[in-house]
Design a protein around this motif. Structure first.
Motif, short mmCIF file in Angstrom:
data_model
loop_
_atom_site.label_atom_id
_atom_site.label_comp_id
_atom_site.label_asym_id
_atom_site.label_seq_id
_atom_site.Cartn_x
_atom_site.Cartn_y
_atom_site.Cartn_z
N ASP A 115 -39.77 -9.65 8.35
CA ASP A 115 -38.87 -8.55 8.03
C ASP A 115 -37.92 -8.30 9.19
OD1 ASP A 115 -40.06 -6.87 9.96
OD2 ASP A 115 -41.12 -5.65 8.49
N SER A 116 -37.05 -7.32 9.05
CA SER A 116 -36.00 -7.09 10.05
C SER A 116 -36.53 -6.59 11.39
CB SER A 116 -34.98 -6.09 9.51
OG SER A 116 -35.60 -4.84 9.27
N HIS A 117 -37.82 -6.32 11.48
CA HIS A 117 -38.43 -5.94 12.75
C HIS A 117 -39.38 -7.02 13.28
CE1 HIS A 117 -37.20 -1.79 11.47
NE2 HIS A 117 -36.69 -1.90 12.68
N GLY A 118 -39.41 -8.20 12.61
CA GLY A 118 -40.24 -9.30 13.07
C GLY A 118 -41.67 -9.28 12.58
N TRP A 119 -41.99 -8.37 11.67
CA TRP A 119 -43.36 -8.27 11.15
C TRP A 119 -43.60 -9.30 10.06
CZ3 TRP A 119 -47.15 -5.36 13.10
CH2 TRP A 119 -46.83 -4.22 13.84
N GLY A 120 -44.79 -9.86 10.04
CA GLY A 120 -45.29 -10.61 8.90
C GLY A 120 -44.61 -11.93 8.62
N GLY A 121 -44.17 -12.65 9.64
CA GLY A 121 -43.58 -13.95 9.40
C GLY A 121 -42.84 -14.46 10.62
N ILE A 122 -41.83 -15.27 10.36
CA ILE A 122 -41.07 -15.98 11.39
C ILE A 122 -39.61 -15.55 11.29
CG2 ILE A 122 -40.45 -18.28 12.24
CD1 ILE A 122 -42.82 -19.22 10.26
N CYS A 123 -38.98 -15.34 12.44
CA CYS A 123 -37.56 -14.98 12.40
C CYS A 123 -36.83 -15.54 13.61
CB CYS A 123 -37.37 -13.47 12.32
SG CYS A 123 -37.86 -12.56 13.79
N ARG A 124 -35.52 -15.54 13.49
CA ARG A 124 -34.66 -15.86 14.62
C ARG A 124 -34.44 -14.57 15.41
NH1 ARG A 124 -30.14 -17.98 10.60
NH2 ARG A 124 -30.87 -16.02 9.74
N HIS A 125 -34.13 -14.71 16.67
CA HIS A 125 -33.86 -13.53 17.48
C HIS A 125 -32.74 -12.70 16.85
CE1 HIS A 125 -33.36 -11.98 21.90
NE2 HIS A 125 -33.80 -11.05 21.09
N GLU A 126 -31.72 -13.35 16.35
CA GLU A 126 -30.60 -12.63 15.75
C GLU A 126 -31.00 -11.80 14.53
OE1 GLU A 126 -27.38 -14.92 14.11
OE2 GLU A 126 -28.73 -16.34 13.20
N ASP A 127 -32.06 -12.20 13.84
CA ASP A 127 -32.49 -11.46 12.65
C ASP A 127 -32.98 -10.06 12.98
OD1 ASP A 127 -31.98 -13.68 11.00
OD2 ASP A 127 -34.00 -14.47 11.28
N LEU A 128 -33.35 -9.83 14.24
CA LEU A 128 -33.87 -8.53 14.65
C LEU A 128 -32.76 -7.51 14.92
CD1 LEU A 128 -36.64 -9.76 17.11
CD2 LEU A 128 -36.92 -9.04 14.72
N THR A 181 -33.10 -22.71 7.08
CA THR A 181 -33.84 -23.07 5.86
C THR A 181 -34.58 -24.40 6.07
OG1 THR A 181 -32.25 -21.90 4.49
CG2 THR A 181 -33.63 -23.52 3.38
N ALA A 182 -33.90 -25.39 6.64
CA ALA A 182 -34.53 -26.68 6.91
C ALA A 182 -35.66 -26.53 7.93
CB ALA A 182 -33.50 -27.69 7.39
N PHE A 183 -35.44 -25.69 8.94
CA PHE A 183 -36.49 -25.47 9.94
C PHE A 183 -37.72 -24.85 9.28
CE2 PHE A 183 -38.59 -22.80 13.16
CZ PHE A 183 -38.96 -23.79 14.06
N MET A 184 -37.52 -23.84 8.45
CA MET A 184 -38.65 -23.20 7.78
C MET A 184 -39.38 -24.21 6.88
SD MET A 184 -39.12 -20.10 8.84
CE MET A 184 -40.00 -19.23 7.54
N PRO A 231 -48.06 -15.31 7.99
CA PRO A 231 -47.52 -16.00 6.82
C PRO A 231 -46.32 -16.87 7.18
CG PRO A 231 -47.64 -13.62 6.44
CD PRO A 231 -47.96 -13.85 7.88
N VAL A 232 -46.24 -18.01 6.54
CA VAL A 232 -45.12 -18.93 6.77
C VAL A 232 -43.99 -18.50 5.84
CG1 VAL A 232 -44.37 -21.33 6.86
CG2 VAL A 232 -46.74 -20.75 7.37
N LYS A 233 -43.30 -17.45 6.27
CA LYS A 233 -42.18 -16.89 5.51
C LYS A 233 -41.28 -16.15 6.49
CE LYS A 233 -44.32 -12.47 4.31
NZ LYS A 233 -43.27 -11.49 4.55
N GLN A 234 -40.12 -15.79 6.00
CA GLN A 234 -39.19 -15.01 6.81
C GLN A 234 -39.79 -13.65 7.12
OE1 GLN A 234 -36.18 -16.11 7.98
NE2 GLN A 234 -35.82 -14.19 9.04
#
Length: 161
Positions: free
Chosen positions: A110-123, A139-142, A105-108
């Motif tokens: 979760d905090s473990h990187g499941w089900g979307g896209i995240c930055r390394h720092e989000d983990l 936000t602009a990147f997403m 999915p094209v969305k943020q």
């Protein structure tokens, strides 16, 4: 050399990183066995070159505990937050392709990187406690990733599986 089997785990998320080093140096560094780190793709500072270091179906060592089910993109850059707009546009296209290819999915994520896209720092600590990428609007990147996903027209395949 810094890769291993996913052990049958499917790709469920995408992690975006930043190298804090130039493209060629980052590619060279991540190819050294003693480093014990890698990424699937390293994208040059200007977005005109990329190197695939790990096949999609293999586990790159880029996000600690999230490695088995994520795919990783490194944005080369020698200064935090000095990303070229073309680099970010190409990165958005790569991420959109992966979303399409692996039904992510094209969305943020979760905090473990499941089900979307995240930055390394989000983990956080789960992903190794890194603080990258930084200095550009997530936000602009997403929004760019969503636009690229809508644009479509992806090749039937890209990269080594």
């Amino acid at each position: 050399p810094n890769q291993s089997s996913r052990g049958g785990q499917s790709i469920e998320g995408i992690v975006v990183h930043e190298t804090q080093g130039a493209f060629l140096g980052a590619v060279s560094w991540l190819r050294q066995p003693h480093v014990q780190a890698s990424a699937h793709i390293v994208l040059s500072e200007d977005g005109k070159r990329c190197a695939q270091l790990v096949p999609w179906g293999r586990k790159a060592w880029h996000a600690a505990n999230a490695n088995p089910y994520t795919i990783g993109l490194e944005l080369a850059g020698t200064e935090a937050g000095k990303n070229d707009p073309h680099q970010l546009a190409v990165a958005a296209r790569i991420v959109a392709f992966w979303c399409h290819e692996f039904k992510i999915p094209v969305k943020q994520a979760d905090s473990h990187g499941w089900g979307g896209i995240c930055r390394h720092e989000d983990l956080g600590a789960f992903g190794g406690g890194h603080h990258d990428p930084g200095g550009f609007s997530w936000t602009a990147f997403m929004t760019q990733v969503k636009a690229e996903t809508k644009r479509g027209g992806f090749r039937p395949s890209w990269g080594r599986y």
